[in-house]
Design an enzyme around this catalytic site. Structure first.
Site, short mmCIF file in Angstrom:
data_model
loop_
_atom_site.label_atom_id
_atom_site.label_comp_id
_atom_site.label_asym_id
_atom_site.label_seq_id
_atom_site.Cartn_x
_atom_site.Cartn_y
_atom_site.Cartn_z
N GLY A 1 42.76 43.57 31.36
CA GLY A 1 41.78 43.06 31.32
C GLY A 1 42.21 41.08 30.85
O GLY A 1 43.05 41.10 29.67
N CYS A 2 41.18 40.43 30.18
CA CYS A 2 40.81 39.09 29.68
C CYS A 2 41.86 39.45 27.87
O CYS A 2 40.83 39.96 28.09
CB CYS A 2 39.50 38.52 29.48
SG CYS A 2 40.36 37.15 28.63
N PHE A 3 42.95 38.43 27.68
CA PHE A 3 43.37 38.43 26.00
C PHE A 3 42.34 38.75 25.54
O PHE A 3 42.48 38.59 24.42
CB PHE A 3 44.51 38.67 26.26
CG PHE A 3 45.10 37.42 26.85
CD1 PHE A 3 44.35 36.28 26.91
CD2 PHE A 3 46.46 37.11 27.47
CE1 PHE A 3 44.19 35.03 27.23
CE2 PHE A 3 46.41 35.86 27.78
CZ PHE A 3 46.09 34.23 28.03
#
Length: 200
Positions: free
Chosen positions: A28-30
């Site tokens: 997912g979002c880093f």
């Protein structure tokens, strides 16, 4: 499902003679995954970036289209004498993201948010395969694990403004509601694995 339900990896990589190694994981979002792994003892550096696509389209705006083949990923440089690839996977599966979500994490949707282990060699692939099989056998998740195992062709660092994003923007709503709870979960579940003052 709590982190205490997760077994230690039965198959892992030995420390060996390497002074440091790098693992590339996508969950997912880093911003969120970077914030989690920066807290771990033995982790020397965490860099956000893109894996799974080509250099020509490895930029945030284009990757967000979901058409480039990239995943938002992090490159975790770690000391194998202090932590292991298998233990990084344990945190990855138990805290950093939900590996049962296919091509998404919560409201972040698209293949750029997929769950993936980008293995650098056959040893990493073997350990990741074994740990996923171990989690399946233990019945840790009620839904199938959607994590893909993909060979690491290249890792492209993200734009500068993504580095340490959660630490630099603690009051941004996404960080408050999505990233910070993951870090809190890590601190509660694995206090013995957190960096001490001398590690910071």
């Amino acid at each position: 499902m709590t982190p205490s339900s997760f077994p230690d990896p039965a198959v892992d990589m030995p420390a060996g003679d390497a002074a440091e190694r790098t693992a590339v994981l996508a969950g997912g979002c880093f911003w969120c995954t970077e914030a989690v792994f920066k807290e771990l003892a033995g982790v020397r550096d965490v860099r956000p970036g893109y894996a799974g696509g080509t250099a020509e389209t490895a930029d945030y705006r284009t990757v967000c289209s979901g058409t480039t083949g990239h995943a938002e990923a992090i490159a975790i440089t770690y000391d194998p004498a202090r932590t292991s690839f298998g233990m990084l996977l344990k945190v990855f599966f138990s805290v950093a993201h939900d590996p049962t979500q296919l091509n998404r994490q919560g409201n972040d949707r698209g293949p750029q948010y997929r769950s993936a282990v980008f293995y650098a060699d056959e040893d990493e692939k073997r350990v990741a395969e074994a740990y996923i099989a171990q989690l399946d056998a233990a019945g840790v998740f009620t839904a199938p694990i959607a994590t893909t195992l993909e060979p690491l062709e290249a890792f492209y660092e993200a734009e500068d403004y993504h580095f340490d994003y959660a630490a630099r923007n603690p009051f941004q709503p996404y960080i408050v509601h999505i990233s910070a709870p993951k870090v809190d979960k890590l601190r509660r579940a694995y206090p013995e694995r957190l960096k001490s003052g001398s590690d910071a």
